[in-house]
Design a protein around this motif. Structure first.
Motif, mmCIF file in Angstrom:
data_model
loop_
_atom_site.group_PDB
_atom_site.id
_atom_site.type_symbol
_atom_site.label_atom_id
_atom_site.label_comp_id
_atom_site.label_asym_id
_atom_site.label_seq_id
_atom_site.Cartn_x
_atom_site.Cartn_y
_atom_site.Cartn_z
ATOM 1 N N ASP A 3 28.113 -8.918 -9.506
ATOM 2 C CA ASP A 3 28.329 -9.340 -10.886
ATOM 3 C C ASP A 3 27.773 -8.315 -11.857
ATOM 4 O OD1 ASP A 3 29.568 -11.641 -10.059
ATOM 5 O OD2 ASP A 3 27.745 -12.834 -10.133
ATOM 6 N N THR A 4 26.689 -7.671 -11.455
ATOM 7 C CA THR A 4 26.067 -6.650 -12.278
ATOM 8 C C THR A 4 25.977 -5.365 -11.466
ATOM 9 O OG1 THR A 4 24.737 -8.333 -13.365
ATOM 10 C CG2 THR A 4 24.015 -6.066 -13.622
ATOM 11 N N PRO A 5 26.932 -4.455 -11.640
ATOM 12 C CA PRO A 5 26.859 -3.205 -10.881
ATOM 13 C C PRO A 5 25.635 -2.384 -11.289
ATOM 14 C CG PRO A 5 28.811 -3.232 -12.309
ATOM 15 C CD PRO A 5 28.108 -4.528 -12.487
ATOM 16 N N ILE A 6 25.027 -1.746 -10.302
ATOM 17 C CA ILE A 6 23.791 -0.994 -10.525
ATOM 18 C C ILE A 6 23.995 0.478 -10.179
ATOM 19 C CG2 ILE A 6 22.282 -2.976 -10.117
ATOM 20 C CD1 ILE A 6 21.833 -1.732 -7.260
ATOM 21 N N LEU A 7 23.015 1.271 -10.567
ATOM 22 C CA LEU A 7 22.994 2.687 -10.214
ATOM 23 C C LEU A 7 22.028 2.851 -9.055
ATOM 24 C CD1 LEU A 7 22.687 4.140 -13.804
ATOM 25 C CD2 LEU A 7 24.758 3.720 -12.510
ATOM 26 N N SER A 8 22.546 3.271 -7.927
ATOM 27 C CA SER A 8 21.701 3.526 -6.760
ATOM 28 C C SER A 8 22.486 4.390 -5.792
ATOM 29 C CB SER A 8 21.265 2.224 -6.086
ATOM 30 O OG SER A 8 22.371 1.594 -5.480
ATOM 31 N N PRO A 11 20.961 4.267 1.186
ATOM 32 C CA PRO A 11 21.056 2.866 1.579
ATOM 33 C C PRO A 11 20.445 1.894 0.565
ATOM 34 C CG PRO A 11 19.220 3.847 2.712
ATOM 35 C CD PRO A 11 19.858 4.939 1.880
ATOM 36 N N GLN A 12 20.006 2.351 -0.586
ATOM 37 C CA GLN A 12 19.426 1.459 -1.589
ATOM 38 C C GLN A 12 20.470 0.460 -2.086
ATOM 39 O OE1 GLN A 12 16.340 2.068 -0.899
ATOM 40 N NE2 GLN A 12 15.674 2.157 -2.999
ATOM 41 N N ARG A 13 20.056 -0.778 -2.254
ATOM 42 C CA ARG A 13 20.940 -1.815 -2.782
ATOM 43 C C ARG A 13 20.275 -2.578 -3.924
ATOM 44 N NH1 ARG A 13 25.424 -3.565 -0.064
ATOM 45 N NH2 ARG A 13 25.951 -2.289 1.720
ATOM 46 N N ALA A 14 19.185 -2.016 -4.417
ATOM 47 C CA ALA A 14 18.482 -2.640 -5.539
ATOM 48 C C ALA A 14 18.114 -1.541 -6.534
ATOM 49 C CB ALA A 14 17.228 -3.347 -5.048
ATOM 50 N N SER A 15 18.149 -1.896 -7.804
ATOM 51 C CA SER A 15 17.802 -0.940 -8.848
ATOM 52 C C SER A 15 17.525 -1.700 -10.137
ATOM 53 C CB SER A 15 18.960 0.036 -9.066
ATOM 54 O OG SER A 15 18.716 0.869 -10.178
ATOM 55 N N ASN A 16 16.676 -1.134 -10.956
ATOM 56 C CA ASN A 16 16.435 -1.737 -12.265
ATOM 57 C C ASN A 16 17.318 -1.082 -13.327
ATOM 58 O OD1 ASN A 16 15.200 0.718 -12.460
ATOM 59 N ND2 ASN A 16 13.268 -0.064 -13.241
ATOM 60 N N ALA A 20 25.697 -1.290 -17.075
ATOM 61 C CA ALA A 20 25.728 -1.716 -18.476
ATOM 62 C C ALA A 20 24.652 -1.002 -19.294
ATOM 63 C CB ALA A 20 25.549 -3.228 -18.574
ATOM 64 N N SER A 21 23.440 -0.863 -18.751
ATOM 65 C CA SER A 21 22.380 -0.174 -19.492
ATOM 66 C C SER A 21 22.677 1.319 -19.621
ATOM 67 C CB SER A 21 21.006 -0.416 -18.859
ATOM 68 O OG SER A 21 20.939 0.146 -17.570
ATOM 69 N N LEU A 22 23.292 1.904 -18.604
ATOM 70 C CA LEU A 22 23.700 3.309 -18.689
ATOM 71 C C LEU A 22 24.723 3.501 -19.806
ATOM 72 C CD1 LEU A 22 23.848 6.256 -17.538
ATOM 73 C CD2 LEU A 22 25.773 5.415 -16.186
ATOM 74 N N LEU A 23 25.727 2.636 -19.851
ATOM 75 C CA LEU A 23 26.746 2.742 -20.892
ATOM 76 C C LEU A 23 26.146 2.547 -22.279
ATOM 77 C CD1 LEU A 23 29.703 0.854 -19.205
ATOM 78 C CD2 LEU A 23 29.434 3.318 -19.509
ATOM 79 N N GLN A 24 25.214 1.619 -22.383
ATOM 80 C CA GLN A 24 24.571 1.372 -23.671
ATOM 81 C C GLN A 24 23.789 2.608 -24.124
ATOM 82 O OE1 GLN A 24 21.738 -1.835 -23.690
ATOM 83 N NE2 GLN A 24 21.787 -1.998 -25.901
ATOM 84 N N SER A 25 23.037 3.224 -23.225
ATOM 85 C CA SER A 25 22.249 4.396 -23.612
ATOM 86 C C SER A 25 23.142 5.601 -23.883
ATOM 87 C CB SER A 25 21.211 4.729 -22.543
ATOM 88 O OG SER A 25 21.834 5.160 -21.358
#
Length: 84
Positions: A3-8, A11-16, A20-25
Protein backbone atom coordinates in the motif's frame (compact mmCIF):
# COMPACT_ATOMS: atom_id res chain seq x y z
CA UNK A 1 1.84 -5.19 1.85
CA UNK A 2 2.54 -2.65 -0.91
CA UNK A 3 0.00 0.00 0.00
CA UNK A 4 2.94 2.27 0.71
CA UNK A 5 5.88 1.63 -1.60
CA UNK A 6 9.25 2.21 0.06
CA UNK A 7 12.82 2.88 -0.98
CA UNK A 8 15.05 -0.08 -0.21
CA UNK A 9 17.30 -2.59 -1.89
CA UNK A 10 16.86 -6.36 -1.58
CA UNK A 11 17.03 -8.18 0.72
CA UNK A 12 15.72 -5.24 2.80
CA UNK A 13 11.93 -5.06 3.01
CA UNK A 14 11.60 -2.27 5.55
CA UNK A 15 12.46 1.40 5.32
CA UNK A 16 11.48 4.69 6.88
CA UNK A 17 11.69 6.36 3.46
CA UNK A 18 8.61 6.01 1.28
CA UNK A 19 8.17 6.82 -2.40
CA UNK A 20 5.61 9.44 -1.36
CA UNK A 21 8.17 11.23 0.86
CA UNK A 22 10.74 11.10 -1.95
CA UNK A 23 8.29 12.68 -4.38
CA UNK A 24 7.36 15.32 -1.83
CA UNK A 25 11.00 16.28 -1.21
CA UNK A 26 11.75 16.27 -4.95
CA UNK A 27 8.96 18.73 -5.66
CA UNK A 28 9.70 21.14 -2.79
CA UNK A 29 10.46 24.74 -3.54
CA UNK A 30 13.84 25.95 -2.32
CA UNK A 31 14.73 29.07 -0.34
CA UNK A 32 14.75 31.26 -3.44
CA UNK A 33 11.39 30.07 -4.66
CA UNK A 34 12.83 27.69 -7.24
CA UNK A 35 12.22 23.98 -7.49
CA UNK A 36 15.08 21.51 -7.63
CA UNK A 37 16.51 21.07 -11.11
CA UNK A 38 16.64 17.30 -10.80
CA UNK A 39 15.01 14.41 -12.56
CA UNK A 40 14.12 11.09 -10.97
CA UNK A 41 15.10 7.49 -11.72
CA UNK A 42 13.26 4.65 -10.01
CA UNK A 43 14.63 1.13 -10.07
CA UNK A 44 12.01 -1.52 -9.28
CA UNK A 45 13.01 -4.90 -7.92
CA UNK A 46 9.52 -6.29 -7.26
CA UNK A 47 6.54 -6.16 -9.60
CA UNK A 48 4.11 -5.49 -6.74
CA UNK A 49 5.74 -2.10 -6.12
CA UNK A 50 5.29 -0.80 -9.68
CA UNK A 51 1.55 -0.03 -9.77
CA UNK A 52 1.27 1.87 -6.45
CA UNK A 53 4.38 3.87 -7.33
CA UNK A 54 2.99 4.79 -10.76
CA UNK A 55 -0.22 5.92 -9.07
CA UNK A 56 1.77 8.21 -6.76
CA UNK A 57 3.75 9.55 -9.72
CA UNK A 58 0.58 10.35 -11.64
CA UNK A 59 -0.70 12.39 -8.68
CA UNK A 60 2.58 14.20 -8.06
CA UNK A 61 3.61 17.63 -9.28
CA UNK A 62 6.83 16.11 -10.62
CA UNK A 63 5.72 15.66 -14.20
CA UNK A 64 2.31 17.32 -14.13
CA UNK A 65 3.36 20.83 -13.11
CA UNK A 66 7.13 20.87 -12.99
CA UNK A 67 7.88 19.10 -16.28
CA UNK A 68 10.51 16.82 -14.74
CA UNK A 69 11.48 13.58 -16.40
CA UNK A 70 11.05 10.31 -14.55
CA UNK A 71 13.06 7.30 -15.66
CA UNK A 72 11.78 3.84 -14.76
CA UNK A 73 13.88 0.69 -14.64
CA UNK A 74 12.15 -2.54 -13.71
CA UNK A 75 14.26 -5.60 -12.96
CA UNK A 76 11.18 -7.62 -12.12
CA UNK A 77 11.19 -10.47 -14.65
CA UNK A 78 13.74 -13.26 -14.72
CA UNK A 79 15.93 -13.05 -17.81
CA UNK A 80 18.02 -15.60 -19.71
CA UNK A 81 20.29 -17.54 -17.43
CA UNK A 82 18.25 -16.64 -14.36
CA UNK A 83 18.75 -18.81 -11.28
CA UNK A 84 15.09 -18.49 -10.24
Amino acid sequence: FYDTPILSHPPQRASNCSVASLLQSTTKTGKRGKTLQKHLKLDFKEMEAVEPTLELLSLSRLSNELGKHTFLNADVFPGPGSRD
